[in-house]
Structures are given as structure tokens and as C-alpha cells.
Design a protein around this motif. Structure first.
Motif: not given
Length: 98
Positions: A39, A87-88, A92
Motif C-alpha cells: 500500500t 493493517k488499517n 494510518t
């Protein structure tokens, strides 16, 4: 050890994953870190340190449980957490240090 210092002194965030081969939760962290890297690509560095092979480094950073994640920016530790991180939450966190 000096190589490690050089890596964590980068201007971009460096996420260090202290892990062990025998650790179940560490195995869960691996694909999460890969997705984070996919990402954010080259905006961050992610390195994995095997605590069994790098005992002095684990001791220096007081890693008592694995997985332990440490985030460095310009050589300074800015965040730390033990256990699996989603993951998120990682994305962040890393984006806030870009």
C-alpha cells in the motif's frame, strides 16, 4: 548493529518487526506487513528482526514478547506496540509520520 542504526536513521518512517520463527502471532503479522508495504510502497521501510538471531538488538530495545513493532523516524523511536496490529491501524499510523 551499526547497519541497524543507519537504517533507522532514515528520513522516512522505518517499521521494525521483532519476531521469532516459532511464534504464531508473528506468522499472522507477516501478510499484514506485506499488505502495508504494498500500500505505502517506498514511502516507508519495513524490516524484520529475528529475536533469536539478534539477541543484543532485542535486549537493547527491551523486546520481551513477540511480535513487537517499533516505529523509528530519523533514528528516534516514535511508537511501539506488542502483539498483532491490524493493517488499517498500521497504515494510518505510518501515514501520520510521512
Amino acid at each position: 548493529m551499526s547497519n541497524f542504526s543507519k537504517i533507522i536513521s532514515q528520513d522516512k518512517p522505518v517499521l521494525v518487526d521483532f519476531f521469532a520463527e516459532w511464534c504464531g502471532p508473528c506468522k499472522m503479522m507477516s501478510p499484514i506487513l506485506k499488505e502495508v508495504k504494498d500500500t505505502l510502497s517506498d514511502k516507508v521501510s519495513i524490516i524484520k528482526i529475528d529475536v533469536d538471531k539478534n539477541q543484543p538488538l532485542a535486549t537493547k530495545y527491551q523486546v520481551r514478547g513477540v511480535p513487537t513493532l517499533l516505529l523509528f523516524k530519523n533514528g528516534v523511536q516514535v511508537w511501539r506496540q506488542s502483539g498483532v496490529v491490524q493493517k488499517n491501524e498500521l497504515i494510518t499510523l505510518l501515514q501520520s509520520h510521512l
